[in-house]
Design a protein around this motif. Structure first.
Motif, PDB file in Angstrom:
ATOM      1  N   ARG A   1     -10.958   8.075  -3.161  1.00  0.00           N
ATOM      2  CA  ARG A   1     -10.025   7.274  -2.370  1.00  0.00           C
ATOM      3  C   ARG A   1      -8.728   7.082  -3.124  1.00  0.00           C
ATOM      4  N   PRO A   2      -7.619   6.946  -2.396  1.00  0.00           N
ATOM      5  CA  PRO A   2      -6.366   6.674  -3.109  1.00  0.00           C
ATOM      6  C   PRO A   2      -6.403   5.277  -3.726  1.00  0.00           C
TER       7      PRO A   2
ATOM      8  N   LEU B   1       0.228   4.224  -3.076  1.00  0.00           N
ATOM      9  CA  LEU B   1      -1.076   4.860  -3.235  1.00  0.00           C
ATOM     10  C   LEU B   1      -0.924   6.202  -3.947  1.00  0.00           C
TER      11      LEU B   1
ATOM     12  N   ARG C   1       0.804  -1.223   0.000  1.00  0.00           N
ATOM     13  CA  ARG C   1       0.000   0.000   0.000  1.00  0.00           C
ATOM     14  C   ARG C   1       0.840   1.278   0.000  1.00  0.00           C
TER      15      ARG C   1
ATOM     16  N   GLY D   1      -9.894   2.832   3.515  1.00  0.00           N
ATOM     17  CA  GLY D   1      -9.690   3.384   2.187  1.00  0.00           C
ATOM     18  C   GLY D   1      -8.324   3.083   1.628  1.00  0.00           C
ATOM     19  N   ARG D   2      -7.453   2.505   2.444  1.00  0.00           N
ATOM     20  CA  ARG D   2      -6.084   2.255   1.978  1.00  0.00           C
ATOM     21  C   ARG D   2      -5.735   0.782   2.001  1.00  0.00           C
TER      22      ARG D   2
ATOM     23  N   ILE E   1      -3.956   2.088  -5.602  1.00  0.00           N
ATOM     24  CA  ILE E   1      -2.571   1.626  -5.706  1.00  0.00           C
ATOM     25  C   ILE E   1      -2.071   1.821  -7.128  1.00  0.00           C
TER      26      ILE E   1
ATOM     27  N   ASP F   1      -0.653  12.057   2.932  1.00  0.00           N
ATOM     28  CA  ASP F   1      -1.172  11.518   4.185  1.00  0.00           C
ATOM     29  C   ASP F   1      -1.176   9.992   4.159  1.00  0.00           C
ATOM     30  N   ALA F   2      -1.565   9.435   3.017  1.00  0.00           N
ATOM     31  CA  ALA F   2      -1.620   7.973   2.906  1.00  0.00           C
ATOM     32  C   ALA F   2      -0.235   7.371   3.063  1.00  0.00           C
TER      33      ALA F   2
ATOM     34  N   MET G   1      -3.778  14.139  -0.060  1.00  0.00           N
ATOM     35  CA  MET G   1      -4.317  12.809   0.235  1.00  0.00           C
ATOM     36  C   MET G   1      -3.237  11.745   0.100  1.00  0.00           C
TER      37      MET G   1
END
Lengths: 562, 452
Positions: free
Chosen positions: A88-89, A57, A54, B409-410, A91, A112-113, A109
Motif C-alpha cells: 500500500r502507498p 503518498l 494524502r 488504502g489511501r 504518506i 494512481d494515488a 501505484m
C-alpha cells in the motif's frame, strides 16, 4: 564563525538515487535533497505531522533479509539486494528515513494515488482560478497541473461554503477554497500558542472557523495566510491588490526588533504591496510577526521627509555648523541604521571629535519573534565600535552635557531626540543636524534636515540578537528628494575631514580591515541566511533580550569576589 | 443437514424471563465468581489463558485479543488504560446494546478481570452517544458493583484498585475507530490518528499505552478466565474459537441475534434453518455478512479455491449458503465477518437504491479529516442520490466503481475501506442493475418520494 555540529547520517534510496541524510529526516525533505518533489498540502516542515491531505503518498520498501539469519536476500535479476515493497502507498510526511529505506515517487501505484487524491480535492473546489487571489502561488493549481488527470468526471452539485469571513483584523477567509489541511489550526495552536481555530461540521461539509467568542487576532495571524496552500486564508491588507506574478521579490530583514526576522519584500514599479517571511531555520524558521509586515507602509506615508536641495548643499550647511561648534558636537546614532551606516557614523563622530550615543529602545519581548530590544542593530553598533556600552536610558549623558553647555551641536540620525528623552528646552539649546526618513519634532527643530531612505530603499546588513550578520537588499527605488544614508554620512564625514567610501563594494574592505569581528568578510559573500559572528568580546554585557524562538540569553556570569 | 444448536454463553441471560439487570440477580446467577477466582491468580497467567484461547476481537477486525494485549508497551512507566469500545454504530449490528441493557454486570466483571490482568487502574466505557439508556444502566451497575467492592479501591480486599468511568460519545460513527475514540475521550474532535506513530498500544489515551476492546470481547474474556483458555479453544473451529453472535436483520422470517460456536454454522443454515428462510413467496438476493461496510454476497455466485483444513489444503466450491460463518472463510471469499451484523436482502430490493442508502450513511459519518474519504464518500453519495432520483446515466455504475477504487488504502483509518467496499462490491456484483438503472427515470412517478 561557528561551525554547526555534524549530523548522524543514514543512506536512503529515492527513485534509484542514493543519498546520505540525517537520521530521522522526513521523506519529503530527503526527496527534496535529490531534487525530487513530493507534492503535499498539509505537511509543513515546521508543524506537526497530521497526514490528512494524502497527497504525499509514496511507495516504500526495505531491503530484504532472511528473518532467521539476517543475511541479505539477493535479487537474481539485478544482482543487488532484493527490496520488499510495501503493497500500500504510505504518506511521505509521516515517514522518517531509516537505514536502507527505498522510496519510489513515480511508480504506477503512486501516480494512481495522486491522481485520485487530486481529483477528490477538485470536486468541491471552485474552478474560478482566473479570478482567485491565490493565482500564481496556489499549490492546488500547481499540483493539479503537475499531478492531476487534466479532466473532471464530477457532474454533481458542488458544496458551497462561506466566503469573505472575517476571522480576525488582518485575515479574511474564503472557506469555499479551503482544502482542510489544518495547517492554520496547527500553527495557531502549536507555534503562536493561541488555539483559536477549528473545524465545525463533518465530512465534506467541514468548515473552518474560530472557536466561539474568539478571533484570529494574535500578532502571528498572517502566518496562517502564508502557509495556506490555497486561497482560503487571505491577508485583508493584500487581498485583490496585485497579481503575484507581477511582483518582484527582494530579500530583506525585519527591523521591528533585534530578532532579525528574515523577510521577502514584494514590490512593483517602486510600490511595495506586502512582506512575507523568508525561511531561516536558525533565526525565524518560516514565521514573522504581523507587526513587522506593516512596516512597508512607511515608504509611502505622508510624513516622509523630502528636499529639493542637493545633498552637497545640505552638507555644506552642516559643515558650516561643524566649524562654529568645533569640539562641542555629539552624534546620536541609530540602532536602526545598518552596520555599514554605523561604521561610517563612527568615522563621522571621530572626525568631529564627537561622542557617539545610541537611543535605547527596550520593550516587552513576546517569546517568539519580537525581542525585548526593539533596535534591530544594537549589536552592529557594538561590533563596529560606534558604541562600547549598551545605550543608556533617555540619553542621560547627552542630556547632562547639553545642560552644562558642553554640547552645542547634535547630529541626530533617524532618531527623534524628544521621544528619546531630551526636553524641548534642551533641544532649543543646540543646533541639530537631522538625517531621517520621517518628519518629527526633532526634524522640525533642526537647522539642517537631510532626508534619508528607509530600509526598503537601500541595501546593507544588520547584526541580530544572536550576533548573526544578515543581509538586506534594496527593494524599491529611493523616494525622490531623499538621499541614501550611506552617501549622506560619507559626504558629511568627508566634509568633516575624514573621507570614507560610500559604496558597499568599496566600503566593505575598509570595514573588514578595521573591524576585527568582520575581518575577511565582504558584503557579497555574506550568505542569505547570515553568518554567526564570535560574540566573545561582548559576552559580559547585560543585553535586554529574553528567550525567543532560536535565542537563549547567555547564562549570567558567576559572581566575582573583588 | 440441520443447523447446530445455539450455544449461548455471552447471551446466556439475554431475553431470559425473570432475569433483571441489577446486581442481586447477577449474583444469584454466579456473578462475580470469576472475578474472585481471577484476582487470586497471577495477572500474567490470565493473559496466557487469553492467548491460549485464540479469542479474536468481536468488534470487527477479528484481531487476536491475546496478541493485542501482548503489544502493549509495559515498560514506558506510564499508566496503562483500558477502553471498552461500546460505540456500536455499524449498521446491522446490535449485540453490544443487549449486553449493556440486560446483562451489564457481565461486561463490568469482564472489564475488571481484563484490567487486573493488564495492571490497569482506570477503565473507560465509551458508549455510543445515541444510547443514553445504556449509559444510565451502566452507571447504576457500576455503582452497585462499587458498593459491593467489585469496583474501586481495594477490590475484594486484594489491594488491587480499579475505577471504571462511563463516557458518552456525541453520536459519530468514527468514534468506533480506536484512535478516533481516544481523541474523543480526550475532548477533541474524533479525528483518527496516523499510524505510525500513534498506535494505541504505545501512544494511546493521553499518550499512554492503551488497550481498546469491544464489549463482547471482554465478556468472552470473562468466560475464558472461568473455563480456561484450553477449554475455550475447543469451542468453535481451529483459528476461530469461541462463540460468535450474529445479528440477523432484513428479509428473513425470524430476524434477531443468535450465538453459535464460531465457524460451525453456514450462511444457509443461519438464514434458512435458524431464521426461517425468506419471506413467503420471495427468494434471497443478497446478504451483507459483517455489517454494512462488508462486501455484499450475491446469491447464485460461487466461490472456489483452496483452504486449510487441519494440516491439509482442501478444495472448496461454495455457494453463499455453503460459506461457514467464521472470519477466515468470509475473508477467503472476498468479504468479512466483521461485527457479525448479517443484513439480508430479497428480490424486492433494488440494489442501486440499497447502495444509495449505505452511501448516504457513510458520507454523513465521514469525519472529514483526510481527502479520499471525505470527498470520495460524498461523491459516491451524490452519484447514488442522483441515480435513484431519476437522473441515472449508463456509465454511473462504472464511475461509482472507479471513485470507490480511489479510496481504500489511501486513508488515515479503515473508514476508507468501510465506505468504499459497499460500492465496490455492489457495482461489480450487480452491474446489470446499475447499467440498466438509467432507464428507471422514464418510469418514475411524478409524486415519487425523493430518496436520500
Amino acid at each position: 564563525m561557528i561551525q554547526p555540529a555534524k549530523p548522524d547520517l543514514v543512506t536512503v534510496n529515492i527513485d534509484g538515487k542514493e543519498i546520505a541524510v540525517p537520521k530521522g529526516t522526513n521523506v519529503i525533505e530527503a526527496a527534496r535533497l535529490v531534487n525530487v518533489d513530493v507534492p503535499h498540502y498539509c505537511y509543513h516542515p515546521k508543524l506537526a505531522v497530521v497526514g490528512n491531505c494524502r497527497m504525499c503518498l509514496i511507495e516504500m520498501g526495505m531491503p530484504a533479509v532472511d528473518p532467521a539469519t539476517k543475511v541479505p536476500i539477493m535479487d537474481p535479476a539485478t544482482g543487488k539486494q532484493k527490496i520488499n515493497w510495501i503493497p500500500r502507498p504510505q504518506i511521505g510526511c509521516g515517514t522518517n528515513v531509516s537505514p536502507g529505506l527505498h522510496v519510489k515517487t513515480t511508480s504506477p501505484m503512486v501516480k494512481d494515488a495522486r491522481e485520485g487524491v487530486m481529483e477528490f480535492l477538485l470536486i468541491n473546489h471552485p474552478l474560478d482560478c482566473p479570478i482567485c487571489d491565490q493565482a500564481g502561488e496556489c499549490k492546488l493549481q500547481e499540483q493539479a497541473t503537475g499531478y492531476g488527470r487534466g479532466y473532471s468526471r464530477f457532474i454533481e452539485q458542488k458544496n458551497v461554503k462561506p466566503k469573505r469571513t472575517q476571522l480576525g483584523p488582518r485575515v479574511t477567509l474564503d472557506d469555499e477554497r479551503c482544502v482542510l489541511c489544518s495547517r492554520c489550526i496547527r500553527f495557531s495552536r502549536d507555534v503562536a500558542g493561541q488555539d483559536v481555530l477549528g473545524f465545525v461540521d463533518r465530512g465534506s461539509y467541514s468548515t473552518l472557523t474560530c472557536h466561539p467568542d474568539k478571533k484570529l487576532d494574535h500578532n502571528y495571524s498572517l502566518n496562517t495566510v502564508d502557509i495556506c496552500p490555497v486561497g482560503a486564508l487571505t491577508s485583508t491588507d493584500f487581498r485583490f491588490k496585485m497579481r503575484v506574478w507581477f511582483l518582484k521579490q527582494t530579500n530583506s530583514i525585519c527591523t521591528e526588533s533585534s530578532a532579525g526576522v528574515n523577510s521577502v519584500v514584494w514590490s512593483r514599479e517602486g510600490v511595495i504591496y506586502r512582506i512575507t517571511p523568508r525561511r531561516n531555520d536558525e533565526v525565524n524558521e518560516t514565521w514573522m510577526p504581523d507587526s513587522g509586515r506593516v512596516l512597508y507602509k512607511q515608504v509611502q506615508s505622508a510624513d516622509r521627509l523630502k528636499s529639493g536641495t542637493a545633498l552637497d548643499a545640505l552638507v555644506a550647511q552642516a559643515a558650516a555648523i561643524f566649524k562654529t561648534s568645533a569640539g562641542a558636537i555629539s552624534v546620536v546614532g541609530s540602532g536602526r541604521s545598518s552596520v555599514e551606516e554605523q561604521f561610517v557614523t563612527k568615522k563621522l563622530a571621530a572626525a568631529l571629535g564627537a561622542q557617539a550615543h545610541l537611543v535605547k529602545r527596550v520593550g516587552e519581548g513576546d517569546k517568539l519573534l519580537i525581542s525585548a530590544d526593539r533596535n534591530p542593530n544594537t549589536r552592529g553598533a557594538l561590533v563596529t565600535g560606534l558604541i562600547s556600552q549598551l545605550p543608556c536610558a533617555e540619553l542621560k549623558q547627552l542630556s547632562g552635557e547639553i545642560d552644562s553647555g558642553k554640547v552645542k551641536t547634535v547630529v541626530a540620525i533617524n532618531e527623534d531626540l524628544l521621544a528619546a528623552g531630551l526636553t524641548a528646552a534642551q533641544l532649543a539649546k543646540v543646533s541639530v543636524i537631522y538625517l531621517g526618513t520621517h518628519a518629527n519634532a526633532t526634524s522640525a527643530a533642526a537647522k539642517v534636515v537631510i532626508p534619508t531612505v528607509t530600509v526598503f530603499e537601500k541595501a546593507g546588513t544588520f547584526i541580530n540578537q544572536q550576533f548573526r550578520i544578515q543581509k538586506f537588499i534594496q527593494a524599491v527605488p529611493p523616494l525622490s528628494g531623499a538621499h541614501n544614508d550611506l552617501t549622506a554620512l560619507a559626504t558629511l564625514s568627508a566634509a568633516a575631514g575624514s573621507p570614507v567610501a560610500s559604496e558597499l563594494g568599496t566600503l566593505w574592505p575598509v570595514i573588514a580591515a578595521e573591524v576585527p569581528a568582520l575581518g575577511t568578510m565582504l558584503y557579497k559573500n555574506i550568505p542569505e541566511t547570515g553568518l554567526l559572528l564570535d560574540s566573545t568580546p561582548w559576552a559580559g554585557l547585560p543585553f535586554a533580550e529574553g528567550e525567543t524562538l532560536h535565542f537563549k540569553p547567555a547564562a549570567p556570569a558567576a559572581a566575582v569576589t573583588a | 443437514m440441520s443447523a447446530p444448536a445455539q450455544q449461548r454463553i455471552i447471551f446466556q441471560h439475554i431475553d431470559e424471563p425473570g432475569y433483571t439487570n441489577d446486581i442481586e440477580c447477577y449474583l444469584r446467577n454466579g456473578g462475580y465468581e470469576v472475578l474472585k477466582k481471577s484476582v487470586g491468580r497471577k495477572p500474567e497467567e490470565l493473559i496466557d489463558e487469553v492467548k491460549k484461547s485464540g479469542l479474536r476481537g468481536r468488534g470487527g477486525a477479528g484481531f487476536p485479543c491475546g496478541v493485542k494485549w501482548g503489544l502493549v508497551d509495559r515498560k514506558s512507566g506510564k499508566p496503562i488504560y483500558l477502553i471498552v469500545n461500546a460505540d456500536e454504530s455499524e449498521p446491522g449490528t446490535f449485540k453490544d446494546r443487549y449486553i449493556m441493557h440486560q446483562d451489564p454486570h457481565q461486561l463490568i466483571e469482564g472489564t475488571i478481570i481484563s484490567c487486573f490482568a493488564n495492571n490497569v487502574k482506570q477503565a473507560y466505557i465509551y458508549i455510543r452517544g445515541e444510547m443514553p439508556e445504556g449509559a444510565r444502566i451502566l452507571e447504576k451497575a457500576i455503582a452497585e458493583a462499587r458498593a459491593k467492592n467489585f469496583v474501586g479501591p481495594n477490590i475484594l480486599g486484594t489491594g488491587y484498585s480499579c475505577e471504571i468511568y462511563v463516557h458518552r460519545g456525541a453520536g459519530a460513527y468514527i468514534c468506533g475507530e480506536e484512535t478516533g475514540l481516544i481523541e474523543s475521550l480526550e475532548g477533541k474532535r474524533a479525528n483518527p490518528r496516523i499510524k505510525p506513530p500513534y498506535f494505541p498500544a504505545v501512544l494511546g489515551l493521553y499518550q499512554c499505552p492503551t488497550i481498546v476492546n469491544n464489549v463482547e470481547t471482554l465478556c468472552q474474556v470473562k468466560y475464558i478466565c472461568d473455563v480456561g483458555g484450553e477449554a475455550y479453544a475447543k469451542i468453535g473451529t481451529p483459528g476461530n474459537t469461541g462463540t460468535r453472535i450474529f445479528c440477523v436483520s432484513g428479509h428473513v422470517q425470524r430476524p434477531g441475534y443468535y450465538e453459535f460456536p464460531a465457524g460451525t454454522i453456514t450462511m444457509g443454515q443461519l438464514l434458512n434453518d435458524v431464521c426461517g428462510g425468506p419471506l413467503p413467496g420471495r427468494t434471497f438476493k443478497a446478504v451483507i455478512p459483517g455489517g454494512s461496510s462488508a462486501k455484499v454476497l450475491k446469491f447464485g455466485e460461487r466461490y472456489k479455491g483452496k483452504r486449510k483444513v487441519g494440516a491439509d489444503m482442501v478444495d472448496y466450491d461454495w455457494g453463499v449458503e455453503d460459506v461457514p460463518m467464521d472470519f477466515d472463510s468470509l475473508a477467503m471469499i472476498g468479504s468479512m465477518g466483521g461485527s457479525g451484523g448479517v443484513i439480508v436482502m430479497d428480490d424486492t430490493v433494488n440494489m442501486v437504491e440499497a447502495l444509495a442508502n449505505i452511501n448516504a450513511f457513510y458520507s454523513h459519518e465521514s469525519c472529514g479529516q483526510c481527502t479520499p474519504c471525505r470527498e470520495g464518500s460524498l461523491w459516491m453519495k451524490k452519484i447514488s442520490s442522483r441515480m435513484v432520483n431519476g437522473d441515472a446515466r449508463p456509465q454511473d455504475g462504472a464511475l461509482l466503481k472507479s471513485v470507490a477504487d480511489q479510496i481504500p488504502g489511501r486513508t488515515i483509518c479503515a473508514f476508507g475501506e468501510a465506505c468504499s467496499w459497499p460500492t465496490q462490491s455492489f457495482t461489480i456484483k450487480f452491474k446489470d442493475e446499475f447499467d440498466a438503472y438509467s432507464e428507471v427515470k422514464k418510469t418514475l412517478p411524478a409524486d415519487r418520494t425523493v430518496l436520500v
